[in-house]
Motif scaffolding. Structure first.
Motif, PDB file in Angstrom:
ATOM      1  N   ARG A  17      44.689  51.928  39.465  1.00 19.64           N
ATOM      2  CA  ARG A  17      45.841  51.036  39.475  1.00 19.64           C
ATOM      3  C   ARG A  17      46.883  51.539  38.480  1.00 19.64           C
ATOM      4  N   TYR A  42      41.025  34.269  38.534  1.00 18.64           N
ATOM      5  CA  TYR A  42      40.655  33.679  39.831  1.00 18.64           C
ATOM      6  C   TYR A  42      40.826  32.163  39.824  1.00 18.64           C
ATOM      7  N   ALA A 188      37.952  41.682  41.759  1.00 19.37           N
ATOM      8  CA  ALA A 188      39.273  42.243  41.467  1.00 19.37           C
ATOM      9  C   ALA A 188      40.157  42.205  42.712  1.00 19.37           C
ATOM     10  N   THR A 189      39.591  42.548  43.851  1.00 18.92           N
ATOM     11  CA  THR A 189      40.348  42.493  45.100  1.00 18.92           C
ATOM     12  C   THR A 189      40.774  41.069  45.422  1.00 18.92           C
ATOM     13  N   GLU A 192      43.724  40.015  43.225  1.00 16.59           N
ATOM     14  CA  GLU A 192      44.958  40.697  43.641  1.00 16.59           C
ATOM     15  C   GLU A 192      45.509  40.095  44.925  1.00 16.59           C
ATOM     16  N   ARG A 193      44.635  39.688  45.828  1.00 16.50           N
ATOM     17  CA  ARG A 193      45.094  39.000  47.044  1.00 16.50           C
ATOM     18  C   ARG A 193      45.849  37.728  46.699  1.00 16.50           C
ATOM     19  N   VAL A 196      47.720  38.234  41.526  1.00 19.24           N
ATOM     20  CA  VAL A 196      47.539  38.651  40.138  1.00 19.24           C
ATOM     21  C   VAL A 196      47.796  40.147  40.016  1.00 19.24           C
ATOM     22  N   SER A 197      48.478  40.551  38.955  1.00 22.10           N
ATOM     23  CA  SER A 197      48.721  41.963  38.688  1.00 22.10           C
ATOM     24  C   SER A 197      47.684  42.482  37.695  1.00 22.10           C
ATOM     25  N   ILE A 198      47.008  43.589  38.054  1.00 24.13           N
ATOM     26  CA  ILE A 198      46.060  44.248  37.158  1.00 24.13           C
ATOM     27  C   ILE A 198      46.666  45.585  36.754  1.00 24.13           C
TER      28      ILE A 198
END
Length: 448
Positions: A17, A42, A188-189, A192-193, A196-198
């Motif tokens: 990322r 989450y 993590a996926t 992001e869906r 959220v920005s990682i």
């Protein structure tokens, strides 16, 4: 491909990322993209989908303990429920029981195939001294509702798993085996869906009210959450907050069917023992044995390991112990070894909290029980940040703070002495001796 653990090699590296592009303003900044940080993101998005959330990670999501652990999703109350009094201890235990179910629920709902298998947790005794401690543990656990422990004799234990020299065991149902990295990457996926920005490859040097200062810019937020566990020691001002304890693991090649016929272990219970320097293991979904324990428990000055590198002496010691446990696996090669750090508070008790005046939050100090406890922490932090007056925010671990660890060289000498004493006591017990008073002294020094 990353080399920090077998779990990562088995899963395969995720695409990198992007790092933080510069200064950024968000509603919530979370430092650390392991289980704690991702679970917090989450549940925040579940409650407030409109929140702008940034998760900042020094290396990559799952680089730390979340990608290197033994894969035990269990209900342990880190530091012991007794410290919270009768009512508080019962509430904390029930919350942890529910947490095991919650992680499985979310994994199912989000389509995360993490090799989850609920088989409970089995602790065995292989010497008379271990058996005496096991009996004491069973009596203590049985006095609390929600522990649901069962005492098994050697014959019943052998019906589930055949470990050489087993004299008896204690089992409880509130545990599942998982593949740590599959859970981590799926989580993590999922966040992001949800928007959220990682940001990876972004090192946070200092956390202050209203901002996280990184090597790539400053992230400003009304709430800043520290979710760095064993790596907390690298943050400015946090050197003595939690001790970074090292734990190591090995994993075998897949065992042939005839070996599994001798060993059993068909119900996938996680496996531990009642030694002072205890081991932990699981039968993986692809038929390996993943086997862990303490190697070099602490490095002077709270130094962190390098990408999972493990001393040869630790690999040898764990391999010898595995083969004593499972003679049928003696001809099966050990394919991989790795190490990681976990956060240890001075009183060995996990904590979660949020200071509304400063906007600073934290969670951690799991002492190796974080696979489940991180989820409870994430749900609790979400409620604390949003000001929800839920049952979670009144749990007794909320706001708990331990005193700081001693400065060097005292803490290095103490940890080295503690684990030297435990190993001495285990060797004494393996020769048929009773529990050594040396181990009791070590417990007192450790604050356990």
């Amino acid at each position: 491909m990353t080399t920090v653990s077998h779990w990562w090699r088995d899963h395969g590296a995720e695409p990198a990322r992007a790092p933080l592009p510069g200064d950024l303003d968000v509603d919530v900044a979370i430092v650390g993209a392991g289980y704690t940080g991702l679970w917090t993101a989450y549940y925040l998005t579940e409650r407030r989908p409109d929140l702008r959330i940034a998760v900042i990670e020094r290396r990559f999501a799952g680089f730390g303990a979340s990608g290197r652990n033994g894969g035990w999703l269990t209900n342990s109350v880190t530091g012991g429920r007794e410290r919270y009094g009768r009512d508080g201890g019962i509430r904390q235990q029930r919350a942890m029981n529910d947490t095991v179910d919650e992680v499985i629920r979310v994994a199912t709902a989000e389509g995360i195939d993490a090799d989850v298998r609920a088989g409970g947790e089995l602790t065995i005794a292989r010497s008379p001294a271990q058996l005496a401690r096991l009996e004491a543990m069973f009596a203590s656990e049985s006095a609390w509702p929600g522990t649901d422990v069962e005492r098994w004799d050697a014959a019943r234990t052998a019906e589930h798993v055949r470990v050489a020299g087993t004299l008896g065991a204690v089992w409880h149902p509130h545990c599942a085996r998982i593949h740590p990295v599959k859970l981590l990457t799926g989580l993590a996926t999922a966040v992001e869906r949800r928007g959220v920005s990682i940001f990876e490859d972004t090192a946070v040097a200092e956390i202050l009210p209203g901002r996280a200062v990184t090597d790539r810019g400053t992230v400003r937020a009304s709430a800043v959450i520290r979710a760095t566990e064993g790596f907390t020691t690298d943050l400015r001002g946090e050197r003595r907050t939690w001790l970074p304890m090292n734990s190591s693991m090995i994993v075998t090649a897949p065992l042939p069917e005839e070996a599994w016929e001798q060993i059993g272990w068909t119900d996938a219970a996680t496996l531990g023992d009642a030694a002072h320097v205890y081991m932990y293991a699981q039968r993986t979904a692809d038929g390996r044995i993943a086997f862990g324990g303490r190697g070099v428990p602490y490095r002077f000055g709270s130094r962190i390991d390098t990408d999972g590198a493990t001393p040869a002496s630790t690999v040898t010691a764990l391999t010898e112990l595995l083969r004593r446990f499972f003679p049928a696996a003696s001809g099966v090669p050990v394919e991989d070894a790795w190490s990681g750090v976990l956060g240890v508070p001075r009183d060995w008790a996990a904590t979660v909290g949020f200071d509304r005046a400063s906007g600073l939050g934290w969670a951690g100090g799991y002492v190796g029980t974080g696979v489940a406890t991180t989820n409870l922490a994430g749900r609790t932090l979400a409620d604390l940040v949003l000001g929800e007056q839920s049952d979670l925010v009144s749990l007794p671990w909320v706001g708990h703070r331990a005193r700081r660890w001693e400065p060097e060289p005292l803490r290095w000498l103490a940890v080295r002495g503690i684990y030297g004493a435990y190993r001495f006591a285990d060797a004494h017990e393996d020769r048929g001796g009773g529990t050594s008073p040396v181990a009791r002294i070590a417990d007192l020094i450790a604050g356990r």
